[in-house]
Scaffold this active site. Sequence first.
Site, PDB file in Angstrom:
ATOM      1  N   HIS A   1       1.134   3.443 -10.404  1.00 30.42           N
ATOM      2  CA  HIS A   1       0.199   3.925  -9.370  1.00 30.42           C
ATOM      3  C   HIS A   1       0.947   4.743  -8.314  1.00 30.42           C
ATOM      4  O   HIS A   1       1.101   4.318  -7.159  1.00 30.42           O
ATOM      5  CB  HIS A   1      -0.466   2.703  -8.738  1.00 30.42           C
ATOM      6  CG  HIS A   1      -1.759   2.975  -8.047  1.00 30.42           C
ATOM      7  ND1 HIS A   1      -1.879   3.879  -7.027  1.00 30.42           N
ATOM      8  CD2 HIS A   1      -2.991   2.450  -8.241  1.00 30.42           C
ATOM      9  CE1 HIS A   1      -3.142   3.877  -6.618  1.00 30.42           C
ATOM     10  NE2 HIS A   1      -3.832   3.030  -7.336  1.00 30.42           N
TER      11      HIS A   1
ATOM     12  N   ASP B   1     -11.628   9.975  -7.052  1.00 29.21           N
ATOM     13  CA  ASP B   1     -11.196   8.840  -7.872  1.00 29.21           C
ATOM     14  C   ASP B   1     -11.593   9.125  -9.325  1.00 29.21           C
ATOM     15  O   ASP B   1     -12.675   8.761  -9.768  1.00 29.21           O
ATOM     16  CB  ASP B   1     -11.871   7.552  -7.342  1.00 29.21           C
ATOM     17  CG  ASP B   1     -11.274   6.298  -7.946  1.00 29.21           C
ATOM     18  OD1 ASP B   1     -10.377   6.404  -8.804  1.00 29.21           O
ATOM     19  OD2 ASP B   1     -11.726   5.202  -7.563  1.00 29.21           O
TER      20      ASP B   1
ATOM     21  N   ARG C   1       1.527  -6.334  -9.662  1.00 27.21           N
ATOM     22  CA  ARG C   1       1.885  -5.754  -8.353  1.00 27.21           C
ATOM     23  C   ARG C   1       1.958  -6.812  -7.256  1.00 27.21           C
ATOM     24  O   ARG C   1       2.368  -6.496  -6.135  1.00 27.21           O
ATOM     25  CB  ARG C   1       0.914  -4.626  -7.969  1.00 27.21           C
ATOM     26  CG  ARG C   1      -0.518  -5.061  -7.728  1.00 27.21           C
ATOM     27  CD  ARG C   1      -1.369  -3.877  -7.293  1.00 27.21           C
ATOM     28  NE  ARG C   1      -2.756  -4.271  -7.046  1.00 27.21           N
ATOM     29  CZ  ARG C   1      -3.610  -3.552  -6.342  1.00 27.21           C
ATOM     30  NH1 ARG C   1      -3.238  -2.400  -5.819  1.00 27.21           N
ATOM     31  NH2 ARG C   1      -4.842  -3.964  -6.171  1.00 27.21           N
TER      32      ARG C   1
ATOM     33  N   ARG D   1       0.833  -1.211   0.000  1.00 22.23           N
ATOM     34  CA  ARG D   1       0.000   0.000   0.000  1.00 22.23           C
ATOM     35  C   ARG D   1       0.862   1.252   0.000  1.00 22.23           C
ATOM     36  O   ARG D   1       1.266   1.771   1.038  1.00 22.23           O
ATOM     37  CB  ARG D   1      -0.923  -0.007   1.230  1.00 22.23           C
ATOM     38  CG  ARG D   1      -1.763   1.252   1.369  1.00 22.23           C
ATOM     39  CD  ARG D   1      -2.743   1.447   0.233  1.00 22.23           C
ATOM     40  NE  ARG D   1      -3.754   0.397   0.225  1.00 22.23           N
ATOM     41  CZ  ARG D   1      -4.518   0.122  -0.837  1.00 22.23           C
ATOM     42  NH1 ARG D   1      -4.397   0.816  -1.957  1.00 22.23           N
ATOM     43  NH2 ARG D   1      -5.392  -0.862  -0.783  1.00 22.23           N
TER      44      ARG D   1
ATOM     45  N   GLN E   1      -7.986  -7.254  -8.795  1.00 19.20           N
ATOM     46  CA  GLN E   1      -8.037  -5.824  -9.176  1.00 19.20           C
ATOM     47  C   GLN E   1      -6.626  -5.340  -9.499  1.00 19.20           C
ATOM     48  O   GLN E   1      -5.666  -5.669  -8.795  1.00 19.20           O
ATOM     49  CB  GLN E   1      -8.627  -5.042  -7.991  1.00 19.20           C
ATOM     50  CG  GLN E   1      -8.201  -3.593  -7.903  1.00 19.20           C
ATOM     51  CD  GLN E   1      -9.356  -2.624  -7.726  1.00 19.20           C
ATOM     52  OE1 GLN E   1     -10.433  -2.808  -8.284  1.00 19.20           O
ATOM     53  NE2 GLN E   1      -9.136  -1.573  -6.968  1.00 19.20           N
TER      54      GLN E   1
ATOM     55  N   GLU F   1      -1.465   9.185 -11.182  1.00 17.00           N
ATOM     56  CA  GLU F   1      -1.082   7.914 -11.788  1.00 17.00           C
ATOM     57  C   GLU F   1      -1.090   8.021 -13.311  1.00 17.00           C
ATOM     58  O   GLU F   1      -2.129   8.300 -13.903  1.00 17.00           O
ATOM     59  CB  GLU F   1      -2.063   6.822 -11.343  1.00 17.00           C
ATOM     60  CG  GLU F   1      -2.312   6.815  -9.846  1.00 17.00           C
ATOM     61  CD  GLU F   1      -3.597   6.084  -9.438  1.00 17.00           C
ATOM     62  OE1 GLU F   1      -4.097   5.241 -10.205  1.00 17.00           O
ATOM     63  OE2 GLU F   1      -4.116   6.375  -8.342  1.00 17.00           O
TER      64      GLU F   1
HETATM   65  C1  BG6 Z   1      -7.001   3.726  -8.096  1.00 15.80           C
HETATM   66  C2  BG6 Z   1      -8.393   3.406  -8.572  1.00 15.80           C
HETATM   67  O1  BG6 Z   1      -6.118   3.757  -9.172  1.00 15.80           O
HETATM   68  O2  BG6 Z   1      -6.586   2.718  -7.182  1.00 15.80           O
HETATM   69  C3  BG6 Z   1      -9.329   3.309  -7.379  1.00 15.80           C
HETATM   70  O3  BG6 Z   1      -8.841   4.396  -9.492  1.00 15.80           O
HETATM   71  C4  BG6 Z   1      -8.807   2.307  -6.366  1.00 15.80           C
HETATM   72  O4  BG6 Z   1     -10.632   2.947  -7.823  1.00 15.80           O
HETATM   73  C5  BG6 Z   1      -7.374   2.669  -6.022  1.00 15.80           C
HETATM   74  O5  BG6 Z   1      -9.631   2.336  -5.225  1.00 15.80           O
HETATM   75  C6  BG6 Z   1      -6.715   1.704  -5.044  1.00 15.80           C
HETATM   76  O6  BG6 Z   1      -6.875   0.406  -5.455  1.00 15.80           O
HETATM   77  P1  BG6 Z   1      -6.395  -0.789  -4.565  1.00 15.80           P
HETATM   78  O7  BG6 Z   1      -6.782  -2.044  -5.299  1.00 15.80           O
HETATM   79  O8  BG6 Z   1      -4.918  -0.660  -4.405  1.00 15.80           O
HETATM   80  O9  BG6 Z   1      -7.108  -0.654  -3.238  1.00 15.80           O
END
Ligand code: BG6
Length: 278
Positions: free
Chosen positions: A148, A193, A76, A53, A71, A252
């Site tokens: 990101h 977002d 990653r 994170r 997701q 990003e």
């Molecule tokens: C962003 C997305 O790039 O990443 C968001 O646009 C998302 O929708 C965020 O919540 C974090 O994603 P994650 O999977 O790392 O919690």
Amino acid sequence: MASSADEVVLSLSESNSVTVHLHGATVTSWRHKGTERLFVSKQAVFNNKKAIRGGIPVVFPNFGPWDLGPQHGFARTSRWTVESKDDKPSNGAIKAVLILEDNEATRKMWNHKFKVTYTLTLKETEFVMDFAVENKGDQAFSFTALLHTYLRVEDVTKTTVSNLKGLNYVDKVKGGDMFTEDRELVSLAENYDRVYQNTPDEHVVMDGESGRTVIVKKTNFPDTVVWNPWADKAKGMSDFGDDEYPNMICVEAGHVSSAVTLTPGDTFHGNQVLNIVQ
Ligand code: BG6
């Protein structure tokens, strides 16, 4: 805490360095003159399973929720290998090259042969990320990708992002509806977002509280996502402190509104440069 076997450190001097975790090729630190410029949550989990994170996770081969896998794709949460790493700086720069290739686990989700080459170069006031994807198979494939980047700020409410005026964006907080940005300088005051489309190749991110200013420059990444979970959403995230959201802004660079399609043998090149102004 990460163990040193998991990390690559690029050091120009004691106070100018970049640290990359091989889990996800996630850049976890970028220090300039001793000041950390990236945000990593104190609650981030370093278990070589969960995505880290903060820092700069690599999103590939899918941005956002994905039918075929997790997701933001598997890059990653995959272990990357080090192709090369400079022992010492040369001409004011130090570089490492990290690789991710398809393997059994990736092919189970996404049955394509690929090689991602991620070249990280640290210079005095610049950090360069070159991202290349090669199609090693005999069929075309499509993907989306994004770097990101979590920038560390003193106060997100006093932070501005330039060069978004007049652009269309998808607001993921408002059900994915499309709007047009009318502000010269974008600032955030709530859960944010947004996927800005066809953005120019430079954004100035200025933290009014500390004065710290970074220019995010990009090539071949036509989209810019701006994200901050804000207080309520942060509370629901196990790997993000409840009171940390004021200290970060994600800006990003990605190719996410439309997919990149690569025919066999072809290579996509995208690039992000973080440039310190102050
Ligand atoms: C962003 C997305 O790039 O990443 C968001 O646009 C998302 O929708 C965020 O919540 C974090 O994603 P994650 O999977 O790392 O919690």
